[in-house]
Design a protein around this motif. Sequence first.
Motif, PDB file in Angstrom:
ATOM      1  N   LEU A  65      -6.311   3.735  -6.451  1.00  0.00           N
ATOM      2  CA  LEU A  65      -7.451   3.548  -7.340  1.00  0.00           C
ATOM      3  C   LEU A  65      -7.850   4.908  -7.883  1.00  0.00           C
ATOM      4  O   LEU A  65      -7.624   5.936  -7.237  1.00  0.00           O
ATOM      5  CB  LEU A  65      -8.646   2.938  -6.607  1.00  0.00           C
ATOM      6  N   ARG A  66      -8.482   4.884  -9.059  1.00  0.00           N
ATOM      7  CA  ARG A  66      -9.000   6.126  -9.636  1.00  0.00           C
ATOM      8  C   ARG A  66     -10.467   5.927  -9.975  1.00  0.00           C
ATOM      9  O   ARG A  66     -10.825   5.035 -10.735  1.00  0.00           O
ATOM     10  CB  ARG A  66      -8.236   6.499 -10.894  1.00  0.00           C
ATOM     11  N   LEU A  67     -11.309   6.767  -9.379  1.00  0.00           N
ATOM     12  CA  LEU A  67     -12.734   6.746  -9.652  1.00  0.00           C
ATOM     13  C   LEU A  67     -13.076   7.803 -10.698  1.00  0.00           C
ATOM     14  O   LEU A  67     -12.474   8.881 -10.721  1.00  0.00           O
ATOM     15  CB  LEU A  67     -13.537   7.008  -8.377  1.00  0.00           C
ATOM     16  N   SER A  68     -14.064   7.468 -11.520  1.00  0.00           N
ATOM     17  CA  SER A  68     -14.566   8.418 -12.510  1.00  0.00           C
ATOM     18  C   SER A  68     -16.077   8.501 -12.398  1.00  0.00           C
ATOM     19  O   SER A  68     -16.735   7.529 -12.018  1.00  0.00           O
ATOM     20  CB  SER A  68     -14.199   7.977 -13.933  1.00  0.00           C
ATOM     21  N   CYS A  69     -16.620   9.653 -12.742  1.00  0.00           N
ATOM     22  CA  CYS A  69     -18.068   9.842 -12.729  1.00  0.00           C
ATOM     23  C   CYS A  69     -18.428  10.801 -13.846  1.00  0.00           C
ATOM     24  O   CYS A  69     -17.977  11.948 -13.845  1.00  0.00           O
ATOM     25  CB  CYS A  69     -18.524  10.379 -11.381  1.00  0.00           C
ATOM     26  N   ALA A  70     -19.261  10.329 -14.769  1.00  0.00           N
ATOM     27  CA  ALA A  70     -19.674  11.147 -15.897  1.00  0.00           C
ATOM     28  C   ALA A  70     -21.151  11.502 -15.783  1.00  0.00           C
ATOM     29  O   ALA A  70     -21.987  10.620 -15.551  1.00  0.00           O
ATOM     30  CB  ALA A  70     -19.419  10.405 -17.204  1.00  0.00           C
ATOM     31  N   VAL A  97     -16.002  13.981 -13.345  1.00  0.00           N
ATOM     32  CA  VAL A  97     -15.175  14.237 -12.169  1.00  0.00           C
ATOM     33  C   VAL A  97     -14.400  12.966 -11.839  1.00  0.00           C
ATOM     34  O   VAL A  97     -14.893  11.858 -12.054  1.00  0.00           O
ATOM     35  CB  VAL A  97     -16.037  14.693 -10.968  1.00  0.00           C
ATOM     36  N   TYR A  98     -13.190  13.163 -11.353  1.00  0.00           N
ATOM     37  CA  TYR A  98     -12.302  12.055 -11.025  1.00  0.00           C
ATOM     38  C   TYR A  98     -11.881  12.145  -9.558  1.00  0.00           C
ATOM     39  O   TYR A  98     -11.829  13.229  -8.981  1.00  0.00           O
ATOM     40  CB  TYR A  98     -11.049  12.089 -11.906  1.00  0.00           C
ATOM     41  N   LEU A  99     -11.542  10.987  -9.012  1.00  0.00           N
ATOM     42  CA  LEU A  99     -10.959  10.958  -7.672  1.00  0.00           C
ATOM     43  C   LEU A  99      -9.779  10.005  -7.707  1.00  0.00           C
ATOM     44  O   LEU A  99      -9.965   8.790  -7.831  1.00  0.00           O
ATOM     45  CB  LEU A  99     -11.973  10.510  -6.621  1.00  0.00           C
ATOM     46  N   GLN A 100      -8.582  10.554  -7.649  1.00  0.00           N
ATOM     47  CA  GLN A 100      -7.377   9.745  -7.575  1.00  0.00           C
ATOM     48  C   GLN A 100      -7.088   9.471  -6.109  1.00  0.00           C
ATOM     49  O   GLN A 100      -6.902  10.405  -5.321  1.00  0.00           O
ATOM     50  CB  GLN A 100      -6.201  10.479  -8.217  1.00  0.00           C
ATOM     51  N   MET A 101      -7.068   8.204  -5.758  1.00  0.00           N
ATOM     52  CA  MET A 101      -6.879   7.805  -4.367  1.00  0.00           C
ATOM     53  C   MET A 101      -5.558   7.058  -4.235  1.00  0.00           C
ATOM     54  O   MET A 101      -5.400   5.977  -4.829  1.00  0.00           O
ATOM     55  CB  MET A 101      -8.044   6.921  -3.907  1.00  0.00           C
ATOM     56  N   ASN A 102      -4.638   7.630  -3.500  1.00  0.00           N
ATOM     57  CA  ASN A 102      -3.326   7.018  -3.266  1.00  0.00           C
ATOM     58  C   ASN A 102      -3.158   6.684  -1.789  1.00  0.00           C
ATOM     59  O   ASN A 102      -3.900   7.190  -0.935  1.00  0.00           O
ATOM     60  CB  ASN A 102      -2.213   7.971  -3.710  1.00  0.00           C
ATOM     61  N   SER A 103      -2.186   5.853  -1.496  1.00  0.00           N
ATOM     62  CA  SER A 103      -1.884   5.463  -0.114  1.00  0.00           C
ATOM     63  C   SER A 103      -3.150   5.035   0.616  1.00  0.00           C
ATOM     64  O   SER A 103      -3.419   5.473   1.741  1.00  0.00           O
ATOM     65  CB  SER A 103      -1.203   6.629   0.626  1.00  0.00           C
ATOM     66  N   LEU A 104      -3.908   4.193  -0.025  1.00  0.00           N
ATOM     67  CA  LEU A 104      -5.195   3.774   0.545  1.00  0.00           C
ATOM     68  C   LEU A 104      -5.006   2.999   1.834  1.00  0.00           C
ATOM     69  O   LEU A 104      -4.032   2.243   2.009  1.00  0.00           O
ATOM     70  CB  LEU A 104      -5.973   2.951  -0.475  1.00  0.00           C
ATOM     71  N   LYS A 105      -5.953   3.191   2.736  1.00  0.00           N
ATOM     72  CA  LYS A 105      -5.959   2.550   4.040  1.00  0.00           C
ATOM     73  C   LYS A 105      -7.220   1.704   4.185  1.00  0.00           C
ATOM     74  O   LYS A 105      -8.238   1.994   3.545  1.00  0.00           O
ATOM     75  CB  LYS A 105      -5.924   3.600   5.145  1.00  0.00           C
ATOM     76  N   PRO A 106      -7.186   0.696   5.044  1.00  0.00           N
ATOM     77  CA  PRO A 106      -8.412  -0.105   5.261  1.00  0.00           C
ATOM     78  C   PRO A 106      -9.616   0.749   5.669  1.00  0.00           C
ATOM     79  O   PRO A 106     -10.754   0.436   5.285  1.00  0.00           O
ATOM     80  CB  PRO A 106      -8.001  -1.065   6.376  1.00  0.00           C
ATOM     81  N   LEU A 126     -25.750  10.094 -13.481  1.00  0.00           N
ATOM     82  CA  LEU A 126     -24.339  10.058 -13.089  1.00  0.00           C
ATOM     83  C   LEU A 126     -23.907   8.604 -13.091  1.00  0.00           C
ATOM     84  O   LEU A 126     -24.507   7.777 -12.405  1.00  0.00           O
ATOM     85  CB  LEU A 126     -24.133  10.658 -11.699  1.00  0.00           C
ATOM     86  N   VAL A 127     -22.874   8.302 -13.850  1.00  0.00           N
ATOM     87  CA  VAL A 127     -22.388   6.928 -13.960  1.00  0.00           C
ATOM     88  C   VAL A 127     -20.950   6.872 -13.455  1.00  0.00           C
ATOM     89  O   VAL A 127     -20.065   7.536 -13.991  1.00  0.00           O
ATOM     90  CB  VAL A 127     -22.463   6.423 -15.413  1.00  0.00           C
ATOM     91  N   GLU A 128     -20.755   6.067 -12.421  1.00  0.00           N
ATOM     92  CA  GLU A 128     -19.446   5.940 -11.782  1.00  0.00           C
ATOM     93  C   GLU A 128     -18.729   4.690 -12.268  1.00  0.00           C
ATOM     94  O   GLU A 128     -19.362   3.707 -12.671  1.00  0.00           O
ATOM     95  CB  GLU A 128     -19.617   5.847 -10.264  1.00  0.00           C
ATOM     96  N   SER A 129     -17.413   4.732 -12.171  1.00  0.00           N
ATOM     97  CA  SER A 129     -16.595   3.564 -12.492  1.00  0.00           C
ATOM     98  C   SER A 129     -15.276   3.674 -11.753  1.00  0.00           C
ATOM     99  O   SER A 129     -14.906   4.749 -11.278  1.00  0.00           O
ATOM    100  CB  SER A 129     -16.352   3.460 -14.000  1.00  0.00           C
ATOM    101  N   GLY A 130     -14.591   2.534 -11.634  1.00  0.00           N
ATOM    102  CA  GLY A 130     -13.244   2.546 -11.090  1.00  0.00           C
ATOM    103  C   GLY A 130     -13.072   1.958  -9.709  1.00  0.00           C
ATOM    104  O   GLY A 130     -11.946   1.876  -9.216  1.00  0.00           O
TER     105      GLY A 130
END
Length: 123
Positions: free
Chosen positions: A18-23, A78-87, A4-8
Amino acid sequence: QVQLVESGGGLVQAGGSLRLSCAASGSIFSVNAMGWYRQAPGKQRELVATVTSAGSTNYADSVKGRFTISRDNAKNTVYLQMNSLKPEDTAVYYCNAVVTTMRITLRIVGDYWGQGTQVTVSS
């Protein structure tokens, strides 16, 4: 073997996205559930979101309405779209996949993890 290789990951200001990807790759027969987990310093790893091969999703309460998980079955990604990010979203994010592999005629189901990608949200 399955990889599994992640990026983003990266550094973003609060309120940003941010948008994370994992193949997933390797000797894959099928990819079942996929998901994202995270671990902040000094804390246990926690579930962020999961998605089944049929597209059913599940989210941690803390990210509902802000994060969206999706997948491309043709690409085993698989993707993870992350909006309105918080600390408090700052953590190492790990991809997880339940993968079926074949050894001759035997189907083997395994649980695989990516190496993790750092997400840092500044205030």
